[in-house]
Design a protein around this motif. Structure first.
Motif, PDB file in Angstrom:
ATOM      1  N   GLY A  47      53.887  27.134  -9.799  1.00 32.23           N
ATOM      2  CA  GLY A  47      54.576  27.303  -8.525  1.00 32.23           C
ATOM      3  C   GLY A  47      55.846  28.118  -8.589  1.00 32.23           C
ATOM      4  N   CYS A  48      56.141  28.710  -9.743  1.00 38.70           N
ATOM      5  CA  CYS A  48      57.404  29.439  -9.894  1.00 38.70           C
ATOM      6  C   CYS A  48      57.523  30.613  -8.921  1.00 38.70           C
ATOM      7  N   LEU A  49      56.457  31.404  -8.805  1.00 36.61           N
ATOM      8  CA  LEU A  49      56.531  32.566  -7.925  1.00 36.61           C
ATOM      9  C   LEU A  49      56.596  32.150  -6.464  1.00 36.61           C
TER      10      LEU A  49
ATOM     11  N   HIS B 247      63.221  22.240  -6.092  1.00 37.99           N
ATOM     12  CA  HIS B 247      63.952  23.350  -5.468  1.00 37.99           C
ATOM     13  C   HIS B 247      64.081  23.174  -3.961  1.00 37.99           C
ATOM     14  N   GLY B 248      63.719  21.997  -3.457  1.00 36.92           N
ATOM     15  CA  GLY B 248      63.940  21.659  -2.059  1.00 36.92           C
ATOM     16  C   GLY B 248      63.165  22.493  -1.065  1.00 36.92           C
ATOM     17  N   LEU B 249      61.948  22.905  -1.438  1.00 43.41           N
ATOM     18  CA  LEU B 249      61.170  23.803  -0.566  1.00 43.41           C
ATOM     19  C   LEU B 249      59.903  23.137  -0.017  1.00 43.41           C
ATOM     20  N   GLN B 250      59.888  21.814   0.019  1.00 42.69           N
ATOM     21  CA  GLN B 250      58.679  21.115   0.475  1.00 42.69           C
ATOM     22  C   GLN B 250      58.307  21.467   1.908  1.00 42.69           C
ATOM     23  N   GLU B 251      59.278  21.806   2.738  1.00 44.07           N
ATOM     24  CA  GLU B 251      59.000  22.110   4.140  1.00 44.07           C
ATOM     25  C   GLU B 251      58.484  23.521   4.341  1.00 44.07           C
ATOM     26  N   ARG B 252      58.608  24.363   3.317  1.00 48.11           N
ATOM     27  CA  ARG B 252      58.215  25.767   3.478  1.00 48.11           C
ATOM     28  C   ARG B 252      57.094  26.210   2.548  1.00 48.11           C
ATOM     29  N   VAL B 253      56.900  25.511   1.447  1.00 48.08           N
ATOM     30  CA  VAL B 253      55.842  25.868   0.502  1.00 48.08           C
ATOM     31  C   VAL B 253      54.742  24.817   0.573  1.00 48.08           C
ATOM     32  N   MET B 254      53.559  25.237   0.986  1.00 47.84           N
ATOM     33  CA  MET B 254      52.416  24.345   1.107  1.00 47.84           C
ATOM     34  C   MET B 254      51.432  24.641  -0.022  1.00 47.84           C
ATOM     35  N   LEU B 255      51.054  23.616  -0.756  1.00 53.95           N
ATOM     36  CA  LEU B 255      50.144  23.778  -1.880  1.00 53.95           C
ATOM     37  C   LEU B 255      48.715  23.453  -1.454  1.00 53.95           C
ATOM     38  N   HIS B 256      47.775  24.275  -1.917  1.00 51.93           N
ATOM     39  CA  HIS B 256      46.365  24.102  -1.562  1.00 51.93           C
ATOM     40  C   HIS B 256      45.523  24.168  -2.825  1.00 51.93           C
ATOM     41  N   ARG B 257      44.593  23.242  -2.953  1.00 50.05           N
ATOM     42  CA  ARG B 257      43.661  23.312  -4.074  1.00 50.05           C
ATOM     43  C   ARG B 257      42.378  23.992  -3.618  1.00 50.05           C
ATOM     44  N   GLY B 258      41.970  25.022  -4.359  1.00 53.32           N
ATOM     45  CA  GLY B 258      40.739  25.705  -4.009  1.00 53.32           C
ATOM     46  C   GLY B 258      40.603  27.009  -4.759  1.00 53.32           C
ATOM     47  N   ASP B 259      39.507  27.694  -4.505  1.00 53.65           N
ATOM     48  CA  ASP B 259      39.172  28.945  -5.180  1.00 53.65           C
ATOM     49  C   ASP B 259      39.670  30.123  -4.343  1.00 53.65           C
ATOM     50  N   LEU B 260      40.800  30.673  -4.739  1.00 55.05           N
ATOM     51  CA  LEU B 260      41.405  31.826  -4.068  1.00 55.05           C
ATOM     52  C   LEU B 260      41.568  31.594  -2.565  1.00 55.05           C
ATOM     53  N   TYR B 261      40.909  32.380  -1.729  1.00 52.80           N
ATOM     54  CA  TYR B 261      41.140  32.310  -0.287  1.00 52.80           C
ATOM     55  C   TYR B 261      40.410  31.147   0.399  1.00 52.80           C
TER      56      TYR B 261
ATOM     57  N   LEU C  70      66.582  30.723 -12.600  1.00 46.43           N
ATOM     58  CA  LEU C  70      66.297  29.402 -12.039  1.00 46.43           C
ATOM     59  C   LEU C  70      65.452  28.591 -13.014  1.00 46.43           C
ATOM     60  N   PRO C  71      65.741  27.293 -13.158  1.00 48.07           N
ATOM     61  CA  PRO C  71      64.968  26.452 -14.083  1.00 48.07           C
ATOM     62  C   PRO C  71      63.701  25.913 -13.422  1.00 48.07           C
ATOM     63  N   PHE C  72      62.627  25.830 -14.220  1.00 48.37           N
ATOM     64  CA  PHE C  72      61.371  25.272 -13.750  1.00 48.37           C
ATOM     65  C   PHE C  72      60.790  24.349 -14.809  1.00 48.37           C
ATOM     66  N   TYR C  73      60.158  23.290 -14.344  1.00 47.25           N
ATOM     67  CA  TYR C  73      59.475  22.361 -15.247  1.00 47.25           C
ATOM     68  C   TYR C  73      58.115  22.938 -15.619  1.00 47.25           C
TER      69      TYR C  73
ATOM     70  N   ASN D  77      57.923  21.298  -9.042  1.00 48.35           N
ATOM     71  CA  ASN D  77      58.878  22.405  -8.959  1.00 48.35           C
ATOM     72  C   ASN D  77      59.283  22.703  -7.515  1.00 48.35           C
ATOM     73  N   VAL D  78      58.331  22.656  -6.609  1.00 46.79           N
ATOM     74  CA  VAL D  78      58.653  22.882  -5.201  1.00 46.79           C
ATOM     75  C   VAL D  78      59.649  21.832  -4.718  1.00 46.79           C
ATOM     76  N   ALA D  79      59.430  20.579  -5.101  1.00 49.75           N
ATOM     77  CA  ALA D  79      60.329  19.502  -4.685  1.00 49.75           C
ATOM     78  C   ALA D  79      61.707  19.658  -5.313  1.00 49.75           C
TER      79      ALA D  79
END
Length: 323
Positions: A166-168, A201-215, A115-118, A197-199
């Motif tokens: 976001g590849c993984l 691959h059309g996964l915006q509804e399932r992959v949520m991105l969070h900025r922060g330190d680990l957990y 799969l290609p990723f930017y 990359n999430v956009a």
């Protein structure tokens, strides 16, 4: 005498930056791959960013310049290259040599599991072994190792720490079709790349991105699977990074004196974020000995891939109770 002795080296570097070859001298894709391979060998480049040798690096750059998927190379290997295409290929070969940047940065592209990723300089060039393990060790595939989670459709919540590009997270979205995926990174710049990359691959509804330190951004949420490819290069490794790696964000490499600064923090809180049957899949590079010394009571299952031995471990929630 010492100053005069350095002069040939300077001329040699200049020659590398300004090849005298004419586009008409090279005709086919194979011609350009051979030429690039020779120049890469001459420049003593390093290959650790999705390609493992100069031939693969050259073929990757030639295909990307010609808008061909790497799998199409053999079909067109003996095809002639147009003159304007030849100029573009020679330009990117020259930039690979003169800049020392990873090939992926020059074309803003990398492939994982086909799969290609930017990618760009805001993120480390992805080359995690975890992508292969998601195919070979989950869902009862025909891999050589055990199936760590047999029913991938039953996985509801996945967490990826240190997501970078976001590849993984995207690959996890494909591996676990019913899962919602939280992907966390401390870098605002990295998350901008991940969002692209999430956009794509059309996964915006399932992959949520969070900025922060680990957990930190996740409160008390629990997951069926935690994936982590954190910084794990120790102090000695940081001091010896090749030129290509110096073009990547230092934050993505530096794991402290023994390489385990971030890994420890992931392990120490993993159990409170896993479901009872959940597990942690974590890449630690060459830190296996240091990790086993730091956690002598731990029951890590070390997993091999086609190109690695014992660089990724699996630990269930119950295993982590013994830390």
């Amino acid at each position: 005498m010492a100053k005069r002795a350095k002069a040939p080296a300077k001329r040699s570097r200049a020659a590398l930056k300004h090849p005298k070859v004419s586009p008409g001298e090279l005709l086919t894709l194979l011609d350009f791959v051979r030429y690039a391979t020779s120049r890469f060998n001459e420049a003593k480049l390093t290959f650790a960013h999705g390609t493992t040798d100069p031939v693969a690096d050259a073929a990757f750059l030639v295909c990307e310049t010609l808008h061909l998927h790497p799998d199409q190379f053999e079909s067109f290997a003996t095809a002639r290259v147009a003159s304007h295409e030849a100029r573009s290929i020679l330009d990117v070969i020259g930039r690979r040599v003169s800049s020392g940047k990873p090939a992926a940065y020059l074309v803003n592209k990398i492939y994982m599991r086909g799969l290609p990723f930017y990618v760009d300089e805001r993120v480390i060039v992805p080359r995690s072994f975890i992508g292969e393990l998601l195919d070979s060790h989950f869902g009862g595939h025909d891999g050589e190792g055990p199936s760590l989670i047999a029913d991938t459709s039953a996985v509801e919540d996945v967490l990826e720490l240190c997501t970078g590009s976001g590849c993984l997270a995207v690959l996890a979205g494909h591996a676990f079709p019913n899962a919602l995926i939280d992907a966390v990174d401390i870098s605002k710049d990295a998350l901008e790349v991940a969002a692209r990359n999430v956009a794509e691959h059309g996964l915006q509804e399932r992959v949520m991105l969070h900025r922060g330190d680990l957990y930190a951004p996740l409160a008390d949420k629990r997951y069926d699977l935690i994936i982590a490819n954190p910084p794990y290069v120790d102090a000695a490794g940081m001091a010896g990074l090749p030129r290509e790696c110096l073009a990547e964000p230092k934050l993505a490499f530096d794991g402290g004196a023994d390489g385990l600064d971030v890994v420890r923090r992931i392990l120490d809180k993993a159990r409170r974020h896993l479901t009872a049957e959940g597990g942690l899949l974590c890449e630690v590079g060459r830190c296996r000995d240091a990790l086993e010394k730091a956690y002598p009571r731990a029951e890590f299952l070390w997993l091999d891939t086609e190109d690695s031995e014992g660089e990724v471990f699996w630990a269930t929630a119950s295993d982590l109770a013994h830390l």
